[in-house]
Design a protein around this motif. Structure first.
Motif, mmCIF file in Angstrom:
data_model
loop_
_atom_site.group_PDB
_atom_site.id
_atom_site.type_symbol
_atom_site.label_atom_id
_atom_site.label_comp_id
_atom_site.label_asym_id
_atom_site.label_seq_id
_atom_site.Cartn_x
_atom_site.Cartn_y
_atom_site.Cartn_z
ATOM 1 N N ALA A 78 0.858 -1.193 0.000
ATOM 2 C CA ALA A 78 0.000 0.000 0.000
ATOM 3 C C ALA A 78 0.894 1.243 0.000
ATOM 4 C CB ALA A 78 -0.953 -0.030 1.181
ATOM 5 N N ASP A 151 3.263 2.552 -3.512
ATOM 6 C CA ASP A 151 2.087 3.422 -3.567
ATOM 7 C C ASP A 151 1.572 3.476 -5.003
ATOM 8 O OD1 ASP A 151 0.101 5.265 -3.269
ATOM 9 O OD2 ASP A 151 1.319 6.794 -2.290
ATOM 10 N N ARG A 179 -1.627 2.501 -9.100
ATOM 11 C CA ARG A 179 -1.496 1.700 -7.890
ATOM 12 C C ARG A 179 -1.312 0.202 -8.133
ATOM 13 N NH1 ARG A 179 -5.588 4.307 -3.289
ATOM 14 N NH2 ARG A 179 -4.441 6.264 -3.027
ATOM 15 N N ASN A 202 -4.284 -3.333 -9.769
ATOM 16 C CA ASN A 202 -5.117 -2.717 -8.745
ATOM 17 C C ASN A 202 -6.573 -2.984 -9.111
ATOM 18 O OD1 ASN A 202 -6.470 -0.994 -6.966
ATOM 19 N ND2 ASN A 202 -5.964 0.845 -8.148
ATOM 20 N N ASN A 207 -8.278 -6.579 -4.296
ATOM 21 C CA ASN A 207 -7.216 -5.938 -3.517
ATOM 22 C C ASN A 207 -7.144 -6.497 -2.099
ATOM 23 O OD1 ASN A 207 -6.369 -4.290 -5.566
ATOM 24 N ND2 ASN A 207 -7.415 -2.454 -4.835
ATOM 25 N N TYR A 209 -5.339 -4.833 0.317
ATOM 26 C CA TYR A 209 -5.440 -3.632 1.131
ATOM 27 C C TYR A 209 -6.464 -2.696 0.478
ATOM 28 C CZ TYR A 209 -0.905 -5.563 2.382
ATOM 29 O OH TYR A 209 0.114 -6.407 2.748
ATOM 30 N N TRP A 212 -5.252 -0.871 -2.680
ATOM 31 C CA TRP A 212 -3.995 -1.407 -3.209
ATOM 32 C C TRP A 212 -4.036 -2.945 -3.250
ATOM 33 C CZ3 TRP A 212 -4.008 2.765 0.088
ATOM 34 C CH2 TRP A 212 -3.349 3.941 -0.356
#
Length: 227
Positions: A78, A151, A179, A202, A207, A209, A212
């Motif tokens: 993330a 990121d 991402r 992404n 995902n 997270y 992310w």
């Protein structure tokens, strides 16, 4: 009286000898037990040492052959944990070393010696792609190039930057999006596409997270550049 005294002396000597015998037997038993425990423990320690799996460079799963460099790397998690790049048991980039940042993180390694040459990161969200392009153009032939996202590594990437990375052996760079998590190991002057590349899109439905994807990891053995 003399007979009684002699009898007492015989009894005392007999008791002394009996006591000495009992004590010696007890000590012998304890010594044997201690020695047995020591030998048993030594045997267990030796067995444990012999069954402990060996550790290879950078913690990879198996040893690299001769004239190859071991590497292991991971993308960022993330926008919390930075990427990590290790070559030949030398951690080149990590959050602990405090030399990683948002965007694309790059480590350069000498393709002949395995020695680190440079590490940099380029902000592909709020930064400018121009310095990244100049950096990619300055890489010398025979250099091993390792890259990992943190990121977001794609927003500011343009066609020129993607083309330069593709020339290093990447096949996923054209599809790298906002991402996405991506790690790549290629080289300047490479004649084929690199086998060392991992890419996770992404996707809000998959995902790990919020916002992310999961961390992507990769390890392997890089062939040493031959003259």
């Amino acid at each position: 009286m003399r007979i009684a005294g002699a009898a007492k002396l015989v009894v005392v000597v007999a008791i002394f000898l009996l006591t000495f015998y009992v004590i010696s037997q007890v000590l012998e038993i304890k010594m044997e037990a201690n020695l047995g425990h020591i030998f048993a423990r030594s045997a267990l320690d030796a067995a444990a040492r012999s069954t402990k799996p060996p550790r290879y460079k950078c913690g990879i799963s198996k040893a690299c052959p001769e004239k190859h460099f071991a590497f292991k790397m991971a993308s960022g998690a993330a926008n919390v944990v930075g990427p990590k790049i290790c070559v030949e048991d030398n951690v080149l980039m990590s959050g602990v070393k405090n030399n990683v940042g948002r965007g694309i993180n790059v480590a350069l390694v000498n393709g002949k010696t395995g020695e680190p040459l440079d590490t940099k990161f380029f902000d592909m969200w709020g930064g400018d792609v121009a310095p990244f392009i100049e950096f990619l153009k300055s890489i010398q032939d025979g250099t091993i190039v390792l890259m990992g996202t943190y990121d977001d590594g794609a927003t500011k990437l343009n066609e020129e930057a993607r083309k330069l990375i593709a020339e290093l052996g990447s096949t996923s760079i054209t599809n790298l999006g906002f991402r996405d998590n991506w790690v790549f190991c290629g080289g300047k002057g490479i004649k084929t596409k690199s086998p060392f590349e991992q890419h996770i899109k992404n996707n809000k439905d998959t995902n790990k997270y919020e916002g992310w994807p999961e961390v992507v990891e990769m390890e392997g053995c890089i062939p040493q550049k031959q003259d």
